[in-house]
Design a protein around this motif. Sequence first.
Motif, PDB file in Angstrom:
ATOM      1  N   GLU A 204     -48.107  38.418  22.835  1.00 53.05           N
ATOM      2  CA  GLU A 204     -46.820  38.711  22.196  1.00 53.05           C
ATOM      3  C   GLU A 204     -45.655  38.320  23.106  1.00 53.05           C
ATOM      4  O   GLU A 204     -44.650  37.770  22.642  1.00 53.05           O
ATOM      5  N   ILE A 205     -45.806  38.584  24.402  1.00 49.93           N
ATOM      6  CA  ILE A 205     -44.744  38.258  25.352  1.00 49.93           C
ATOM      7  C   ILE A 205     -44.560  36.739  25.437  1.00 49.93           C
ATOM      8  O   ILE A 205     -43.425  36.232  25.423  1.00 49.93           O
ATOM      9  N   GLU A 208     -42.772  35.473  22.195  1.00 47.49           N
ATOM     10  CA  GLU A 208     -41.367  35.857  22.123  1.00 47.49           C
ATOM     11  C   GLU A 208     -40.529  35.049  23.105  1.00 47.49           C
ATOM     12  O   GLU A 208     -39.396  34.659  22.797  1.00 47.49           O
ATOM     13  N   LYS A 211     -40.022  31.670  21.568  1.00 47.62           N
ATOM     14  CA  LYS A 211     -39.006  31.721  20.510  1.00 47.62           C
ATOM     15  C   LYS A 211     -37.603  31.725  21.102  1.00 47.62           C
ATOM     16  O   LYS A 211     -36.696  31.041  20.610  1.00 47.62           O
ATOM     17  N   ASP A 212     -37.406  32.507  22.166  1.00 48.31           N
ATOM     18  CA  ASP A 212     -36.087  32.586  22.786  1.00 48.31           C
ATOM     19  C   ASP A 212     -35.668  31.261  23.408  1.00 48.31           C
ATOM     20  O   ASP A 212     -34.472  30.948  23.480  1.00 48.31           O
ATOM     21  N   SER A 216     -31.988  30.756  22.089  1.00 48.21           N
ATOM     22  CA  SER A 216     -31.063  31.411  23.018  1.00 48.21           C
ATOM     23  C   SER A 216     -30.608  30.467  24.121  1.00 48.21           C
ATOM     24  O   SER A 216     -31.305  29.502  24.468  1.00 48.21           O
ATOM     25  N   GLU A 224     -32.186  38.543  29.541  1.00 44.84           N
ATOM     26  CA  GLU A 224     -33.220  39.283  28.828  1.00 44.84           C
ATOM     27  C   GLU A 224     -34.550  39.293  29.573  1.00 44.84           C
ATOM     28  O   GLU A 224     -35.230  40.329  29.636  1.00 44.84           O
ATOM     29  N   TRP A 225     -34.920  38.163  30.177  1.00 44.46           N
ATOM     30  CA  TRP A 225     -36.282  37.991  30.694  1.00 44.46           C
ATOM     31  C   TRP A 225     -36.413  38.039  32.208  1.00 44.46           C
ATOM     32  O   TRP A 225     -37.486  38.327  32.736  1.00 44.46           O
ATOM     33  N   LYS A 232     -34.517  44.136  26.213  1.00 46.44           N
ATOM     34  CA  LYS A 232     -34.290  44.683  24.878  1.00 46.44           C
ATOM     35  C   LYS A 232     -35.465  44.398  23.936  1.00 46.44           C
ATOM     36  O   LYS A 232     -35.765  45.186  23.050  1.00 46.44           O
ATOM     37  N   THR A 233     -36.127  43.273  24.114  1.00 41.26           N
ATOM     38  CA  THR A 233     -37.186  42.868  23.183  1.00 41.26           C
ATOM     39  C   THR A 233     -38.359  43.831  23.208  1.00 41.26           C
ATOM     40  O   THR A 233     -38.841  44.280  22.153  1.00 41.26           O
ATOM     41  N   PHE A 234     -38.829  44.174  24.391  1.00 40.46           N
ATOM     42  CA  PHE A 234     -40.023  45.019  24.516  1.00 40.46           C
ATOM     43  C   PHE A 234     -39.751  46.354  25.207  1.00 40.46           C
ATOM     44  O   PHE A 234     -40.661  47.181  25.316  1.00 40.46           O
TER      45      PHE A 234
END
Length: 279
Positions: A204-205, A208, A211-212, A216, A224-225, A232-234
């Motif tokens: 999942e990580i 995501e 996708k970013d 982004s 975020e990462w 915020k995502t996880f």
Amino acid sequence: MKIVDTVPYFLDNYQPSKNFLRSYYMKFPGIFKEYFLYHCKDTEERHIQSIKRYPQVLTSIKLIHNEIVTIIKEVEQNYLGMYQVNFPIDINLIVGGFGSNAYSHKQIIPNVTFALEKLSPESSHLQAIIAHELGHVTHNIISDKAGNDWSKVQWNNPLIWLFQEGAATHFSRKTSSGLPSSVYFSYDDNGDEWLEFASSHKKEIQLEFAKDLVKSSPQEIFREWFSINGGKTFGFPRLAYFLGDLLFQEKVLQVGEMNAIISWKDHNFEEVVNSWLEY
């Protein structure tokens, strides 16, 4: 290696005032220019907040200061023995404004700065973060010797950041072995839940993050990462460090350690990393 220790000036002259802080920053202008440009807000509000927080960490700063140089030299010897690297760099010890805890400067063979107010005084935690930052330096030294064309490195590409953090984590685990697994990511004793979550949600990580990359900006992805202020995502920040470690370890299994270290010079490097993320 030259250790530039600004901490005695801070401790010997400390006063809970903005004037004192300004005098400290002006005493070491080059170091704090880099710090405030990339790693901490240089605002009146931030300085006022720092003054309020310093009394809580002065004892810790003194404890860290008493042993950090010894640990730096021990880790330096580990790198010399395992990777035959010498560090032609400055290592700056500062008391910052509660921004970044440690960072490598924006140079090919980068200087390193440690902000003592954000570090844990535990020896194993200091060892892990020192080994991580010297891992960044070692990564670039080995790549430079291998003929990496630095003009082709896209420094603002999150895939490069992912690879860099994975390499530094690998180096820290090799040169400071035997520490709890989470300490290589958190540099304290608070990372077990983070690592347990990341290990249980690898796919999942990855997806995501992929996708970013499409939707982004690099600045948004960094926050975020890669930043402690993200997540915020996880609900957990800095998960890119976990992804980077996964990526690098898989690369080591595929092509061996030394080829993995220098693989960012491969012409299809970004394509390979993108394929890994989406696999």
